[in-house]
Design a protein around this motif. Sequence first.
Motif, PDB file in Angstrom:
ATOM      1  N   ARG A 177     104.469  54.744 120.337  1.00  0.00           N
ATOM      2  CA  ARG A 177     105.224  55.785 119.635  1.00  0.00           C
ATOM      3  C   ARG A 177     106.651  55.337 119.370  1.00  0.00           C
ATOM      4  NH1 ARG A 177     102.984  60.859 123.195  1.00  0.00           N
ATOM      5  NH2 ARG A 177     101.187  61.408 121.859  1.00  0.00           N
ATOM      6  N   ARG A 178     107.305  54.752 120.381  1.00  0.00           N
ATOM      7  CA  ARG A 178     108.690  54.328 120.149  1.00  0.00           C
ATOM      8  C   ARG A 178     108.756  53.102 119.241  1.00  0.00           C
ATOM      9  NH1 ARG A 178     109.839  50.408 124.435  1.00  0.00           N
ATOM     10  NH2 ARG A 178     108.742  50.837 126.390  1.00  0.00           N
ATOM     11  N   LEU A 179     107.780  52.217 119.386  1.00  0.00           N
ATOM     12  CA  LEU A 179     107.741  51.062 118.482  1.00  0.00           C
ATOM     13  C   LEU A 179     107.443  51.503 117.052  1.00  0.00           C
ATOM     14  CD1 LEU A 179     105.763  48.450 120.594  1.00  0.00           C
ATOM     15  CD2 LEU A 179     108.230  48.544 120.204  1.00  0.00           C
ATOM     16  N   GLY A 180     106.568  52.487 116.920  1.00  0.00           N
ATOM     17  CA  GLY A 180     106.231  53.002 115.599  1.00  0.00           C
ATOM     18  C   GLY A 180     107.446  53.567 114.887  1.00  0.00           C
ATOM     19  N   GLN A 181     108.348  54.184 115.653  1.00  0.00           N
ATOM     20  CA  GLN A 181     109.581  54.707 115.063  1.00  0.00           C
ATOM     21  C   GLN A 181     110.443  53.575 114.503  1.00  0.00           C
ATOM     22  OE1 GLN A 181     111.427  56.867 118.247  1.00  0.00           O
ATOM     23  NE2 GLN A 181     110.066  58.636 118.075  1.00  0.00           N
ATOM     24  N   VAL A 182     110.564  52.500 115.282  1.00  0.00           N
ATOM     25  CA  VAL A 182     111.357  51.350 114.839  1.00  0.00           C
ATOM     26  C   VAL A 182     110.763  50.754 113.569  1.00  0.00           C
ATOM     27  CG1 VAL A 182     112.156  49.034 115.427  1.00  0.00           C
ATOM     28  CG2 VAL A 182     112.114  50.817 117.183  1.00  0.00           C
ATOM     29  N   ILE A 183     109.456  50.533 113.590  1.00  0.00           N
ATOM     30  CA  ILE A 183     108.774  49.922 112.452  1.00  0.00           C
ATOM     31  C   ILE A 183     108.903  50.808 111.212  1.00  0.00           C
ATOM     32  CG2 ILE A 183     106.519  49.216 111.551  1.00  0.00           C
ATOM     33  CD1 ILE A 183     105.839  48.444 114.511  1.00  0.00           C
ATOM     34  N   ALA A 184     108.676  52.114 111.385  1.00  0.00           N
ATOM     35  CA  ALA A 184     108.758  53.031 110.248  1.00  0.00           C
ATOM     36  C   ALA A 184     110.157  53.032 109.641  1.00  0.00           C
ATOM     37  CB  ALA A 184     108.368  54.439 110.689  1.00  0.00           C
ATOM     38  N   GLU A 185     111.180  53.008 110.486  1.00  0.00           N
ATOM     39  CA  GLU A 185     112.554  52.991 109.983  1.00  0.00           C
ATOM     40  C   GLU A 185     112.840  51.715 109.196  1.00  0.00           C
ATOM     41  OE1 GLU A 185     115.139  53.645 113.301  1.00  0.00           O
ATOM     42  OE2 GLU A 185     114.310  55.643 113.704  1.00  0.00           O
ATOM     43  N   LEU A 186     112.339  50.588 109.689  1.00  0.00           N
ATOM     44  CA  LEU A 186     112.538  49.330 108.974  1.00  0.00           C
ATOM     45  C   LEU A 186     111.842  49.352 107.621  1.00  0.00           C
ATOM     46  CD1 LEU A 186     112.109  46.740 111.883  1.00  0.00           C
ATOM     47  CD2 LEU A 186     114.221  47.284 110.649  1.00  0.00           C
ATOM     48  N   VAL A 187     110.634  49.883 107.600  1.00  0.00           N
ATOM     49  CA  VAL A 187     109.868  49.928 106.350  1.00  0.00           C
ATOM     50  C   VAL A 187     110.551  50.835 105.329  1.00  0.00           C
ATOM     51  CG1 VAL A 187     107.678  50.647 105.304  1.00  0.00           C
ATOM     52  CG2 VAL A 187     107.679  49.356 107.449  1.00  0.00           C
ATOM     53  N   VAL A 188     111.101  51.954 105.790  1.00  0.00           N
ATOM     54  CA  VAL A 188     111.754  52.899 104.876  1.00  0.00           C
ATOM     55  C   VAL A 188     113.139  52.412 104.454  1.00  0.00           C
ATOM     56  CG1 VAL A 188     112.728  55.229 104.689  1.00  0.00           C
ATOM     57  CG2 VAL A 188     110.460  54.900 105.711  1.00  0.00           C
ATOM     58  N   ASP A 189     113.926  51.962 105.429  1.00  0.00           N
ATOM     59  CA  ASP A 189     115.322  51.610 105.155  1.00  0.00           C
ATOM     60  C   ASP A 189     115.493  50.188 104.623  1.00  0.00           C
ATOM     61  OD1 ASP A 189     115.950  54.120 106.095  1.00  0.00           O
ATOM     62  OD2 ASP A 189     116.472  53.430 108.113  1.00  0.00           O
ATOM     63  N   HIS A 190     114.574  49.294 105.011  1.00  0.00           N
ATOM     64  CA  HIS A 190     114.696  47.883 104.622  1.00  0.00           C
ATOM     65  C   HIS A 190     113.309  47.356 104.222  1.00  0.00           C
ATOM     66  CE1 HIS A 190     118.602  48.259 106.613  1.00  0.00           C
ATOM     67  NE2 HIS A 190     117.966  48.686 107.686  1.00  0.00           N
ATOM     68  N   PRO A 191     112.708  47.919 103.195  1.00  0.00           N
ATOM     69  CA  PRO A 191     111.292  47.681 102.894  1.00  0.00           C
ATOM     70  C   PRO A 191     110.906  46.241 102.602  1.00  0.00           C
ATOM     71  CG  PRO A 191     112.389  48.810 101.068  1.00  0.00           C
ATOM     72  CD  PRO A 191     113.332  48.828 102.215  1.00  0.00           C
ATOM     73  N   HIS A 192     111.835  45.432 102.142  1.00  0.00           N
ATOM     74  CA  HIS A 192     111.479  44.066 101.760  1.00  0.00           C
ATOM     75  C   HIS A 192     112.200  43.017 102.604  1.00  0.00           C
ATOM     76  CE1 HIS A 192     110.812  46.322  97.783  1.00  0.00           C
ATOM     77  NE2 HIS A 192     109.660  46.217  98.419  1.00  0.00           N
TER      78      HIS A 192
ATOM     79  N   THR B 264     107.449  44.277 104.366  1.00  0.00           N
ATOM     80  CA  THR B 264     108.381  44.220 105.486  1.00  0.00           C
ATOM     81  C   THR B 264     107.780  43.295 106.526  1.00  0.00           C
ATOM     82  OG1 THR B 264     108.939  46.543 105.065  1.00  0.00           O
ATOM     83  CG2 THR B 264     109.704  45.582 107.143  1.00  0.00           C
ATOM     84  N   THR B 265     108.480  42.223 106.845  1.00  0.00           N
ATOM     85  CA  THR B 265     107.976  41.250 107.812  1.00  0.00           C
ATOM     86  C   THR B 265     108.790  41.347 109.101  1.00  0.00           C
ATOM     87  OG1 THR B 265     107.327  39.742 106.033  1.00  0.00           O
ATOM     88  CG2 THR B 265     107.529  38.798 108.248  1.00  0.00           C
ATOM     89  N   ILE B 266     108.089  41.493 110.208  1.00  0.00           N
ATOM     90  CA  ILE B 266     108.743  41.580 111.516  1.00  0.00           C
ATOM     91  C   ILE B 266     108.192  40.472 112.404  1.00  0.00           C
ATOM     92  CG2 ILE B 266     109.316  43.041 113.486  1.00  0.00           C
ATOM     93  CD1 ILE B 266     108.560  45.474 111.749  1.00  0.00           C
ATOM     94  N   ASP B 267     109.068  39.573 112.823  1.00  0.00           N
ATOM     95  CA  ASP B 267     108.711  38.517 113.767  1.00  0.00           C
ATOM     96  C   ASP B 267     109.174  38.933 115.159  1.00  0.00           C
ATOM     97  OD1 ASP B 267     107.614  36.986 111.771  1.00  0.00           O
ATOM     98  OD2 ASP B 267     109.326  35.627 111.583  1.00  0.00           O
ATOM     99  N   TRP B 268     108.242  38.937 116.098  1.00  0.00           N
ATOM    100  CA  TRP B 268     108.517  39.357 117.465  1.00  0.00           C
ATOM    101  C   TRP B 268     108.539  38.126 118.368  1.00  0.00           C
ATOM    102  CZ3 TRP B 268     108.541  44.831 118.274  1.00  0.00           C
ATOM    103  CH2 TRP B 268     108.062  45.587 117.183  1.00  0.00           C
ATOM    104  N   ILE B 269     109.603  37.946 119.119  1.00  0.00           N
ATOM    105  CA  ILE B 269     109.695  36.847 120.069  1.00  0.00           C
ATOM    106  C   ILE B 269     109.912  37.414 121.471  1.00  0.00           C
ATOM    107  CG2 ILE B 269     111.100  34.888 120.849  1.00  0.00           C
ATOM    108  CD1 ILE B 269     111.486  34.047 118.028  1.00  0.00           C
TER     109      ILE B 269
END
Length: 206
Positions: free
Chosen positions: A134-149, A4-9
């Motif tokens: 904590r709130r960012l971790g929730q976002v990241i975890a959801e992306l990894v679970v729901d949209h892993p690739h 899961t790749t997340i680009d932050w701008i």
Amino acid sequence: MAVTTIDWIRHGQTYANTLGVIQGQLDTAVTWLTPTGERQAQRRHQQLDLTPYDRVLVSPLHRAQQTATWLAADYAGPVTTDPRLMESAYGTWTGQETATLLAQFPTAFDPLTREVRPPVLSRIGGESYLQVQRRLGQVIAELVVDHPHEHVLVVSHGLTIKNAALLMLAAPATLALPEPTNLSLTRTTVDPVTGHRYLNSYSEPV
């Protein structure tokens, strides 16, 4: 390896940035993009290939929304607003000038970066680094679970993105990592199988 790749701008320059005003979650005209901030967003848009992105997530604060409008001008995929991507809260110091506070409370700031020292944030009613993570971790975890690739673009804020980077590094609250610059790009990846987190790049300038 499929990750899961997340680009932050970070958003573009705001009037508050030029005035040295602490923005936090303030969302008034002083926190909107300057003409320079709009040009920064246009330039990043010209540099950015939107093709790889599966979705775009944006902070609800106006400066981030303005920036995302430029960045995703011709993007056909889903663009979602998520309040968990907001800037950190600065409590009673929100909207105040850094120079004034620095004169009154010199030890509350780092002398080089002029960032508020992490222990001070809770004393002024702001969010701690841990609370933001904590709130960012929730976002990241959801992306990894729901949209892993998937490859995701996030438009957010300086201290928020810094905390995302520290979360990847499992690092303590520190001023050794300065906040990213306006419109800079930070790349993080997570292995959805092992859960291993990586900070691939940080604050790449526009």
